[in-house]
Design a protein around this motif. Structure first.
Motif, PDB file in Angstrom:
ATOM      1  N   GLN A  31      11.198  -1.621  -0.576  1.00  0.00           N
ATOM      2  CA  GLN A  31      10.308  -2.504  -1.320  1.00  0.00           C
ATOM      3  C   GLN A  31      10.976  -3.838  -1.647  1.00  0.00           C
ATOM      4  O   GLN A  31      10.360  -4.900  -1.528  1.00  0.00           O
ATOM      5  CB  GLN A  31       9.843  -1.822  -2.616  1.00  0.00           C
ATOM      6  N   ARG A  32      12.242  -3.786  -2.085  1.00  0.00           N
ATOM      7  CA  ARG A  32      12.927  -5.031  -2.435  1.00  0.00           C
ATOM      8  C   ARG A  32      13.098  -5.925  -1.198  1.00  0.00           C
ATOM      9  O   ARG A  32      12.854  -7.135  -1.261  1.00  0.00           O
ATOM     10  CB  ARG A  32      14.288  -4.733  -3.060  1.00  0.00           C
ATOM     11  N   LYS A  33      13.517  -5.317  -0.093  1.00  0.00           N
ATOM     12  CA  LYS A  33      13.691  -6.082   1.144  1.00  0.00           C
ATOM     13  C   LYS A  33      12.374  -6.735   1.560  1.00  0.00           C
ATOM     14  O   LYS A  33      12.337  -7.914   1.943  1.00  0.00           O
ATOM     15  CB  LYS A  33      14.200  -5.152   2.249  1.00  0.00           C
ATOM     16  N   PHE A  34      11.290  -5.957   1.455  1.00  0.00           N
ATOM     17  CA  PHE A  34       9.984  -6.491   1.836  1.00  0.00           C
ATOM     18  C   PHE A  34       9.554  -7.622   0.900  1.00  0.00           C
ATOM     19  O   PHE A  34       9.087  -8.674   1.348  1.00  0.00           O
ATOM     20  CB  PHE A  34       8.941  -5.371   1.816  1.00  0.00           C
ATOM     21  N   CYS A  35       9.731  -7.421  -0.407  1.00  0.00           N
ATOM     22  CA  CYS A  35       9.323  -8.441  -1.385  1.00  0.00           C
ATOM     23  C   CYS A  35      10.086  -9.745  -1.176  1.00  0.00           C
ATOM     24  O   CYS A  35       9.500 -10.832  -1.210  1.00  0.00           O
ATOM     25  CB  CYS A  35       9.542  -7.937  -2.804  1.00  0.00           C
ATOM     26  N   LYS A  64       7.410   2.906   7.206  1.00  0.00           N
ATOM     27  CA  LYS A  64       6.912   1.972   6.213  1.00  0.00           C
ATOM     28  C   LYS A  64       6.165   2.695   5.094  1.00  0.00           C
ATOM     29  O   LYS A  64       5.309   2.141   4.434  1.00  0.00           O
ATOM     30  CB  LYS A  64       5.969   0.955   6.881  1.00  0.00           C
ATOM     31  N   LYS A  65       6.510   3.942   4.839  1.00  0.00           N
ATOM     32  CA  LYS A  65       5.731   4.759   3.913  1.00  0.00           C
ATOM     33  C   LYS A  65       5.788   4.257   2.477  1.00  0.00           C
ATOM     34  O   LYS A  65       4.961   4.635   1.662  1.00  0.00           O
ATOM     35  CB  LYS A  65       6.199   6.212   3.968  1.00  0.00           C
ATOM     36  N   TYR A  66       6.766   3.424   2.128  1.00  0.00           N
ATOM     37  CA  TYR A  66       6.860   2.940   0.756  1.00  0.00           C
ATOM     38  C   TYR A  66       6.047   1.664   0.529  1.00  0.00           C
ATOM     39  O   TYR A  66       5.893   1.225  -0.599  1.00  0.00           O
ATOM     40  CB  TYR A  66       8.324   2.697   0.388  1.00  0.00           C
ATOM     41  N   ILE A  67       5.544   1.070   1.606  1.00  0.00           N
ATOM     42  CA  ILE A  67       4.695  -0.103   1.462  1.00  0.00           C
ATOM     43  C   ILE A  67       3.263   0.392   1.406  1.00  0.00           C
ATOM     44  O   ILE A  67       2.543   0.427   2.401  1.00  0.00           O
ATOM     45  CB  ILE A  67       4.911  -1.089   2.639  1.00  0.00           C
ATOM     46  N   THR A  68       2.832   0.818   0.217  1.00  0.00           N
ATOM     47  CA  THR A  68       1.517   1.434   0.037  1.00  0.00           C
ATOM     48  C   THR A  68       0.673   0.629  -0.948  1.00  0.00           C
ATOM     49  O   THR A  68       1.179  -0.224  -1.674  1.00  0.00           O
ATOM     50  CB  THR A  68       1.658   2.867  -0.510  1.00  0.00           C
ATOM     51  N   MET A  69      -0.606   0.942  -0.963  1.00  0.00           N
ATOM     52  CA  MET A  69      -1.533   0.231  -1.831  1.00  0.00           C
ATOM     53  C   MET A  69      -1.170   0.383  -3.308  1.00  0.00           C
ATOM     54  O   MET A  69      -1.132  -0.599  -4.064  1.00  0.00           O
ATOM     55  CB  MET A  69      -2.958   0.748  -1.592  1.00  0.00           C
ATOM     56  N   PHE A 117       1.009 -13.161  -1.586  1.00  0.00           N
ATOM     57  CA  PHE A 117       1.736 -11.898  -1.593  1.00  0.00           C
ATOM     58  C   PHE A 117       0.830 -10.714  -1.265  1.00  0.00           C
ATOM     59  O   PHE A 117       1.174  -9.848  -0.461  1.00  0.00           O
ATOM     60  CB  PHE A 117       2.381 -11.713  -2.972  1.00  0.00           C
ATOM     61  N   ILE A 118      -0.350 -10.662  -1.877  1.00  0.00           N
ATOM     62  CA  ILE A 118      -1.262  -9.543  -1.636  1.00  0.00           C
ATOM     63  C   ILE A 118      -1.733  -9.531  -0.189  1.00  0.00           C
ATOM     64  O   ILE A 118      -1.803  -8.465   0.451  1.00  0.00           O
ATOM     65  CB  ILE A 118      -2.465  -9.601  -2.607  1.00  0.00           C
ATOM     66  N   ASP A 119      -2.046 -10.691   0.362  1.00  0.00           N
ATOM     67  CA  ASP A 119      -2.461 -10.759   1.769  1.00  0.00           C
ATOM     68  C   ASP A 119      -1.397 -10.185   2.698  1.00  0.00           C
ATOM     69  O   ASP A 119      -1.690  -9.399   3.605  1.00  0.00           O
ATOM     70  CB  ASP A 119      -2.739 -12.217   2.167  1.00  0.00           C
ATOM     71  N   VAL A 120      -0.150 -10.585   2.484  1.00  0.00           N
ATOM     72  CA  VAL A 120       0.937 -10.106   3.354  1.00  0.00           C
ATOM     73  C   VAL A 120       1.131  -8.604   3.176  1.00  0.00           C
ATOM     74  O   VAL A 120       1.355  -7.863   4.138  1.00  0.00           O
ATOM     75  CB  VAL A 120       2.246 -10.852   3.055  1.00  0.00           C
ATOM     76  N   PHE A 121       1.016  -8.134   1.924  1.00  0.00           N
ATOM     77  CA  PHE A 121       1.153  -6.702   1.638  1.00  0.00           C
ATOM     78  C   PHE A 121       0.054  -5.919   2.353  1.00  0.00           C
ATOM     79  O   PHE A 121       0.310  -4.895   3.003  1.00  0.00           O
ATOM     80  CB  PHE A 121       1.063  -6.471   0.132  1.00  0.00           C
ATOM     81  N   ASP A 147      -0.851  -2.878   9.490  1.00  0.00           N
ATOM     82  CA  ASP A 147      -0.085  -2.832  10.731  1.00  0.00           C
ATOM     83  C   ASP A 147       0.756  -1.569  10.858  1.00  0.00           C
ATOM     84  O   ASP A 147       1.096  -1.159  11.968  1.00  0.00           O
ATOM     85  CB  ASP A 147       0.838  -4.054  10.831  1.00  0.00           C
ATOM     86  N   ASN A 148       1.099  -0.965   9.729  1.00  0.00           N
ATOM     87  CA  ASN A 148       2.032   0.159   9.773  1.00  0.00           C
ATOM     88  C   ASN A 148       1.444   1.442   9.203  1.00  0.00           C
ATOM     89  O   ASN A 148       2.183   2.325   8.770  1.00  0.00           O
ATOM     90  CB  ASN A 148       3.304  -0.206   9.001  1.00  0.00           C
ATOM     91  N   LYS A 149       0.120   1.561   9.215  1.00  0.00           N
ATOM     92  CA  LYS A 149      -0.502   2.712   8.576  1.00  0.00           C
ATOM     93  C   LYS A 149      -0.162   4.034   9.257  1.00  0.00           C
ATOM     94  O   LYS A 149      -0.265   5.096   8.654  1.00  0.00           O
ATOM     95  CB  LYS A 149      -2.022   2.530   8.515  1.00  0.00           C
TER      96      LYS A 149
END
Length: 499
Positions: free
Chosen positions: A132-136, A288-293, A271-275, A281-283
């Motif tokens: 999450q930190r890397k992605f943010c 990428k399981k930690y990048i969730t809604m 930020f929300i758009d990219v999230f 893209d990774n569903k």
């Protein structure tokens, strides 16, 4: 005879209870790991937890304990072993260790989303936190945050703040809400892709809910992560905080739904758009399981609340100190006028020519020390640290206030002296001992953005106004409200436009 037997029976029950308590204490002491840092004993079972609660001003209390037990000590808080580090050297070593990057588990936010396992970047640990930190960081960089180009967005909001202050026409007013509006709009432009008018009633209510929660969370966040706090969730304070958090997350959820209905996967705007694009893209990829809604909702909550409260509270302290030290204010204005002039506003590129202005901001951060106690970290493994053996699962708390007020580091630490951050030639001199954004791997995610905001807002305000104490107002007070942050007691100010 029956009466005598009753007394004997009562004594027997009491003896059994006392014996069990003694056995528990003896067992706990026997099982207590050896070679822990020294520290206060406190109460049976509850340890030093009641002492901290009753004394208040926890950051000062643990500073006093450090004078007795040393800069590194341990204590039992409601059944949880906690190590407290109080000096610059111990904090740097402790928070820089790879085994202290974890955050203690907490169930407080699990009720706030549909996924009970959802967790924000600020509360995650291990691989979850790393991803999450890397992605943010990647998203924020991609959106231009931390670049000089983002300065225009902050300067635009500073202009709106200036206009809002001018509407008071030199009369006294409380600057808290205006400052919160301005700072929050910067983070809203990044996360939500829009700013809100200062008169928007829904947004005003949201900011008040957020400010209220920061007040209710006494003792910084020392208590938030203690397991014992789960047994106190029935209190009116906990219920009020939960309601406020729900209202903020619901506000963010509505924005997310608006983004989903208008999402352009090829042209994300915030930020929300990219999230949302990343989730799309990774569903089907476990990597990428930690990048969730639901993680996104809580991470946006982190960015929104922390990004608003810390910077706006620092600016409130800055205005308070400018009223109290008009000679400092005049010197800043003289420096700005000489280097920037009256025909334009200061820019980040001007910072090297404004050393006294920057030094004053750092002295405000040092003396106010708004994040008095760093949010707790947790040892992820048994660890040898600072000469002690610390077991896995132990919490570690860094007393940043103690470092900022350490007389062995700062001469006359209770005095407001911006010159601490200048050398003999008057050039800016940073001090490593100042840790307003924490230290180590979990240093504040928004540190660079906050520094940009503070400089631009503060220099613009001092360029445009002189801040004075209203004649009929209460004497200036530097006593802090002890919440998640140390905030000044509400005050009023007069902003006199400069020619």
């Amino acid at each position: 005879m029956a009466f005598l037997l009753g007394i004997i029976s009562l004594l027997t029950v009491k003896s059994v209870v006392v014996g069990l308590i003694a056995l528990f204490i003896a067992t706990w002491f026997y099982r207590r790991p050896r070679n822990l840092p020294p520290g206060p004993t406190g109460w049976p079972l509850l340890g030093y937890f009641p002492n901290l609660i009753l004394a208040g001003d926890e950051y000062k209390n643990i500073t006093r304990l450090a004078k007795t037990y040393g800069p590194v000590f341990s204590m039992n808080l409601g059944g949880t072993l906690v190590v407290v580090v109080n000096s610059f050297a111990s904090i740097k070593e402790a928070l820089g260790h790879p085994n202290t990057a974890a955050r203690p588990p907490t169930s407080f936010y699990r009720k706030m989303t549909n996924d009970p396992e959802a967790i924000s970047v600020g509360n995650a640990s291990g691989e979850n936190w790393f991803q999450q930190r890397k992605f943010c960081l990647s998203v924020l960089r991609g959106l231009g945050v931390w670049r000089s180009s983002f300065e225009d967005a902050i300067a635009t909001e500073a202009g709106c703040l200036t206009n809002g202050i001018k509407e008071h026409e030199g009369n006294s007013f409380n600057p808290a809400l205006l400052l919160s509006n301005a700072v929050s709009n910067v983070i809203c432009s990044v996360t939500l892709g829009k700013r809100f008018d200062y008169t928007d009633p829904k947004f005003q209510k949201l900011l008040k809910s957020m400010s209220r929660n920061f007040e209710l969370s006494g003792g910084g966040e020392m208590y938030t992560y203690l397991p014992i706090m789960e047994y106190l969730s029935f209190t009116s304070t906990s219920r009020e905080m939960e309601g406020n958090i729900r209202s903020i997350i619901e506000f963010i959820r509505e924005s997310v739904e608006n983004h989903r209905s208008n999402l352009d996967l090829e042209n994300p705007k915030d930020f929300i758009d990219v999230f949302l694009r990343e989730i799309h893209d990774n569903k089907n990829e476990n990597t990428k399981k930690y990048i969730t809604m639901d993680n996104m909702l809580l991470t946006c909550f982190d960015l929104f609340t922390a990004g608003t409260e810390t910077a706006s509270t620092t600016l409130r302290w800055a205005l308070l100190y400018m009223m109290a030290y008009p000679e400092v204010q005049a010197k800043i204005q003289q420096e700005i006028d000489g280097s920037v002039g009256r025909n334009r506003l200061p820019r980040l590129a001007d910072k090297p020519q404004l050393p006294y202005t920057e030094a004053t901001l750092l002295e405000v951060q040092r003396l106010a020390s708004i994040v008095a106690v760093n949010p707790p970290h947790m040892f992820s493994e048994d660890t040898r640290l600072l000469g002690y053996d610390i077991p896995k699962g132990t919490l570690i708390i860094a007393n940043l206030w103690a470092v900022s007020h350490d007389p062995s580091t700062w001469s006359d630490p209770e005095k407001f002296i911006p010159e601490r951050f200048l050398d003999e030639a008057g050039s800016f001199k940073p001090r490593l001992e100042l840790l307003p954004f924490g230290s180590g791997r979990r240093v504040c995610l928004g540190e660079q953005l906050a520094k940009m905001e503070l400089f631009i807002f503060f220099s613009h305000l001092l360029h445009q106004f002189s801040f004075k104490k209203p004649d009929d107002s209460q004497p200036l007070s530097f006593k802090a409200i002890n919440g998640v942050t140390l905030a000044p007691i509400p005050f009023e100010v007069r902003a006199i436009p400069r020619e």
